[in-house]
Write a protein that holds these residues in place. Structure first.
Motif, PDB file in Angstrom:
ATOM      1  N   VAL A  21       0.381   0.596  -4.821  1.00  0.00           N
ATOM      2  CA  VAL A  21       0.293  -0.149  -6.084  1.00  0.00           C
ATOM      3  C   VAL A  21      -1.157  -0.563  -6.334  1.00  0.00           C
ATOM      4  O   VAL A  21      -1.686  -0.387  -7.441  1.00  0.00           O
ATOM      5  N   MET A  22      -1.821  -1.085  -5.304  1.00  0.00           N
ATOM      6  CA  MET A  22      -3.222  -1.520  -5.458  1.00  0.00           C
ATOM      7  C   MET A  22      -4.127  -0.332  -5.775  1.00  0.00           C
ATOM      8  O   MET A  22      -5.030  -0.446  -6.608  1.00  0.00           O
ATOM      9  N   ASP A  23      -3.893   0.810  -5.138  1.00  0.00           N
ATOM     10  CA  ASP A  23      -4.694   2.004  -5.416  1.00  0.00           C
ATOM     11  C   ASP A  23      -4.521   2.455  -6.863  1.00  0.00           C
ATOM     12  O   ASP A  23      -5.491   2.864  -7.517  1.00  0.00           O
ATOM     13  N   LEU A  24      -3.308   2.386  -7.363  1.00  0.00           N
ATOM     14  CA  LEU A  24      -3.059   2.763  -8.748  1.00  0.00           C
ATOM     15  C   LEU A  24      -3.805   1.830  -9.702  1.00  0.00           C
ATOM     16  O   LEU A  24      -4.510   2.285 -10.604  1.00  0.00           O
ATOM     17  N   TYR A  25      -3.659   0.523  -9.497  1.00  0.00           N
ATOM     18  CA  TYR A  25      -4.372  -0.433 -10.346  1.00  0.00           C
ATOM     19  C   TYR A  25      -5.878  -0.203 -10.282  1.00  0.00           C
ATOM     20  O   TYR A  25      -6.551  -0.187 -11.305  1.00  0.00           O
ATOM     21  N   ASP A  26      -6.388  -0.012  -9.075  1.00  0.00           N
ATOM     22  CA  ASP A  26      -7.813   0.196  -8.889  1.00  0.00           C
ATOM     23  C   ASP A  26      -8.287   1.447  -9.632  1.00  0.00           C
ATOM     24  O   ASP A  26      -9.339   1.439 -10.277  1.00  0.00           O
ATOM     25  N   SER A  27      -7.513   2.514  -9.561  1.00  0.00           N
ATOM     26  CA  SER A  27      -7.916   3.748 -10.243  1.00  0.00           C
ATOM     27  C   SER A  27      -7.886   3.595 -11.758  1.00  0.00           C
ATOM     28  O   SER A  27      -8.691   4.198 -12.464  1.00  0.00           O
ATOM     29  N   LEU A  28      -6.977   2.761 -12.260  1.00  0.00           N
ATOM     30  CA  LEU A  28      -6.877   2.581 -13.710  1.00  0.00           C
ATOM     31  C   LEU A  28      -7.926   1.617 -14.260  1.00  0.00           C
ATOM     32  O   LEU A  28      -8.269   1.699 -15.443  1.00  0.00           O
ATOM     33  N   ILE A  29      -8.445   0.724 -13.425  1.00  0.00           N
ATOM     34  CA  ILE A  29      -9.455  -0.236 -13.886  1.00  0.00           C
ATOM     35  C   ILE A  29     -10.665   0.486 -14.470  1.00  0.00           C
ATOM     36  O   ILE A  29     -11.146   0.141 -15.543  1.00  0.00           O
TER      37      ILE A  29
ATOM     38  N   LEU B  37      -4.444  -6.558  -9.891  1.00  0.00           N
ATOM     39  CA  LEU B  37      -4.967  -6.115  -8.603  1.00  0.00           C
ATOM     40  C   LEU B  37      -5.260  -7.309  -7.709  1.00  0.00           C
ATOM     41  O   LEU B  37      -4.912  -7.307  -6.522  1.00  0.00           O
ATOM     42  N   ALA B  38      -5.868  -8.344  -8.269  1.00  0.00           N
ATOM     43  CA  ALA B  38      -6.176  -9.551  -7.483  1.00  0.00           C
ATOM     44  C   ALA B  38      -4.890 -10.186  -6.957  1.00  0.00           C
ATOM     45  O   ALA B  38      -4.839 -10.632  -5.798  1.00  0.00           O
ATOM     46  N   LEU B  39      -3.853 -10.222  -7.776  1.00  0.00           N
ATOM     47  CA  LEU B  39      -2.560 -10.756  -7.336  1.00  0.00           C
ATOM     48  C   LEU B  39      -2.026  -9.946  -6.155  1.00  0.00           C
ATOM     49  O   LEU B  39      -1.639 -10.509  -5.131  1.00  0.00           O
ATOM     50  N   GLU B  40      -2.010  -8.635  -6.302  1.00  0.00           N
ATOM     51  CA  GLU B  40      -1.492  -7.772  -5.229  1.00  0.00           C
ATOM     52  C   GLU B  40      -2.322  -7.914  -3.955  1.00  0.00           C
ATOM     53  O   GLU B  40      -1.771  -7.968  -2.851  1.00  0.00           O
ATOM     54  N   GLU B  41      -3.651  -7.969  -4.088  1.00  0.00           N
ATOM     55  CA  GLU B  41      -4.516  -8.109  -2.916  1.00  0.00           C
ATOM     56  C   GLU B  41      -4.287  -9.440  -2.212  1.00  0.00           C
ATOM     57  O   GLU B  41      -4.190  -9.498  -0.982  1.00  0.00           O
ATOM     58  N   HIS B  42      -4.200 -10.501  -2.993  1.00  0.00           N
ATOM     59  CA  HIS B  42      -3.966 -11.830  -2.423  1.00  0.00           C
ATOM     60  C   HIS B  42      -2.633 -11.865  -1.678  1.00  0.00           C
ATOM     61  O   HIS B  42      -2.546 -12.390  -0.559  1.00  0.00           O
ATOM     62  N   GLU B  43      -1.613 -11.304  -2.295  1.00  0.00           N
ATOM     63  CA  GLU B  43      -0.289 -11.329  -1.670  1.00  0.00           C
ATOM     64  C   GLU B  43      -0.240 -10.428  -0.439  1.00  0.00           C
ATOM     65  O   GLU B  43       0.450 -10.744   0.529  1.00  0.00           O
ATOM     66  N   ALA B  44      -0.980  -9.338  -0.446  1.00  0.00           N
ATOM     67  CA  ALA B  44      -1.035  -8.469   0.738  1.00  0.00           C
ATOM     68  C   ALA B  44      -1.716  -9.194   1.897  1.00  0.00           C
ATOM     69  O   ALA B  44      -1.272  -9.086   3.052  1.00  0.00           O
ATOM     70  N   MET B  45      -2.771  -9.950   1.597  1.00  0.00           N
ATOM     71  CA  MET B  45      -3.439 -10.719   2.654  1.00  0.00           C
ATOM     72  C   MET B  45      -2.509 -11.800   3.193  1.00  0.00           C
ATOM     73  O   MET B  45      -2.448 -12.048   4.398  1.00  0.00           O
ATOM     74  N   ARG B  46      -1.787 -12.441   2.293  1.00  0.00           N
ATOM     75  CA  ARG B  46      -0.830 -13.466   2.711  1.00  0.00           C
ATOM     76  C   ARG B  46       0.269 -12.863   3.589  1.00  0.00           C
ATOM     77  O   ARG B  46       0.646 -13.430   4.610  1.00  0.00           O
ATOM     78  N   LEU B  47       0.746 -11.702   3.191  1.00  0.00           N
ATOM     79  CA  LEU B  47       1.752 -11.001   3.985  1.00  0.00           C
ATOM     80  C   LEU B  47       1.223 -10.664   5.371  1.00  0.00           C
ATOM     81  O   LEU B  47       1.918 -10.851   6.374  1.00  0.00           O
ATOM     82  N   ALA B  48       0.011 -10.140   5.418  1.00  0.00           N
ATOM     83  CA  ALA B  48      -0.586  -9.764   6.704  1.00  0.00           C
ATOM     84  C   ALA B  48      -0.666 -10.974   7.626  1.00  0.00           C
ATOM     85  O   ALA B  48      -0.355 -10.882   8.820  1.00  0.00           O
ATOM     86  N   SER B  49      -1.058 -12.100   7.082  1.00  0.00           N
ATOM     87  CA  SER B  49      -1.156 -13.318   7.880  1.00  0.00           C
ATOM     88  C   SER B  49       0.212 -13.752   8.401  1.00  0.00           C
ATOM     89  O   SER B  49       0.369 -14.067   9.588  1.00  0.00           O
ATOM     90  N   GLN B  50       1.192 -13.780   7.528  1.00  0.00           N
ATOM     91  CA  GLN B  50       2.545 -14.212   7.928  1.00  0.00           C
ATOM     92  C   GLN B  50       3.177 -13.252   8.928  1.00  0.00           C
ATOM     93  O   GLN B  50       3.819 -13.670   9.881  1.00  0.00           O
ATOM     94  N   ILE B  51       2.996 -11.958   8.682  1.00  0.00           N
ATOM     95  CA  ILE B  51       3.576 -10.972   9.590  1.00  0.00           C
ATOM     96  C   ILE B  51       2.896 -11.068  10.964  1.00  0.00           C
ATOM     97  O   ILE B  51       3.561 -10.960  11.996  1.00  0.00           O
ATOM     98  N   GLY B  52       1.598 -11.291  10.977  1.00  0.00           N
ATOM     99  CA  GLY B  52       0.883 -11.484  12.234  1.00  0.00           C
ATOM    100  C   GLY B  52       1.435 -12.660  13.016  1.00  0.00           C
ATOM    101  O   GLY B  52       1.612 -12.592  14.238  1.00  0.00           O
ATOM    102  N   ARG B  53       1.732 -13.744  12.321  1.00  0.00           N
ATOM    103  CA  ARG B  53       2.315 -14.919  12.977  1.00  0.00           C
ATOM    104  C   ARG B  53       3.702 -14.612  13.525  1.00  0.00           C
ATOM    105  O   ARG B  53       4.069 -15.048  14.615  1.00  0.00           O
ATOM    106  N   MET B  54       4.474 -13.864  12.747  1.00  0.00           N
ATOM    107  CA  MET B  54       5.832 -13.524  13.185  1.00  0.00           C
ATOM    108  C   MET B  54       5.784 -12.616  14.415  1.00  0.00           C
ATOM    109  O   MET B  54       6.611 -12.732  15.308  1.00  0.00           O
TER     110      MET B  54
END
Length: 154
Positions: free
Chosen positions: A110-118, A134-151
């Protein structure tokens, strides 16, 4: 779904998050691995929140941007993005690591698609809309990475 405008693109993205949320939720009930099931449950709620955030973009975006046609999207070889299977229980037998990997791949697409269309956006309003998505998706991906790392550490 045929994507011809930015409005279609955003609606399609919202539908993808909704589909992923439902698939993760249904799979969580069936996954026998407690850790994987907890991850599926968390990811399902996260995707549901993302669906709602994308819906807000639909409701608040500039009408001029929303009605802009996506000629590049239609004329190139962009393939539909989505979970790997149509089944709502696709993740039921997957491991914690495989689930995390696949969900991150989904978000990366999804982020790659948004980035290519920008770079191809013809009006500033459309470019701004894509940058915000794109900023929303990137922010949420970072948040996911953090939470998954904790899990994973548990």
């Amino acid at each position: 779904m045929e994507i011809t405008t930015f409005e279609d693109l955003i609606d399609w993205t919202r539908q993808l998050h909704a589909h992923l949320s439902r698939s993760l939720h249904e799979s969580a009930k069936l996954n026998n691995d407690e850790k994987a099931s907890a991850l599926l449950d968390y990811l399902s709620r996260h995707e549901s929140l993302l669906e709602k955030a994308v819906r807000e973009f639909e409701n608040q975006a500039e009408p001029k941007a929303m009605s802009t046609r996506l000629y590049d999207y239609l004329n190139n070889q962009h393939k539909p993005i989505g979970p790997s299977a149509d089944s709502y229980t696709h993740y039921a037998s997957m491991s914690f690591e495989d689930i995390a990997r696949e969900v991150f791949q989904f978000h990366d697409q999804v982020m790659d698609l948004y980035d290519s269309l920008i770079g191809k956006a013809e009006i500033p309003e459309a470019k701004s809309l894509l940058e915000d998505l794109l900023a929303l998706e990137e922010h949420e991906a970072m948040r996911l990475a953090s939470q998954i790392g904790r899990m994973q550490d548990l």
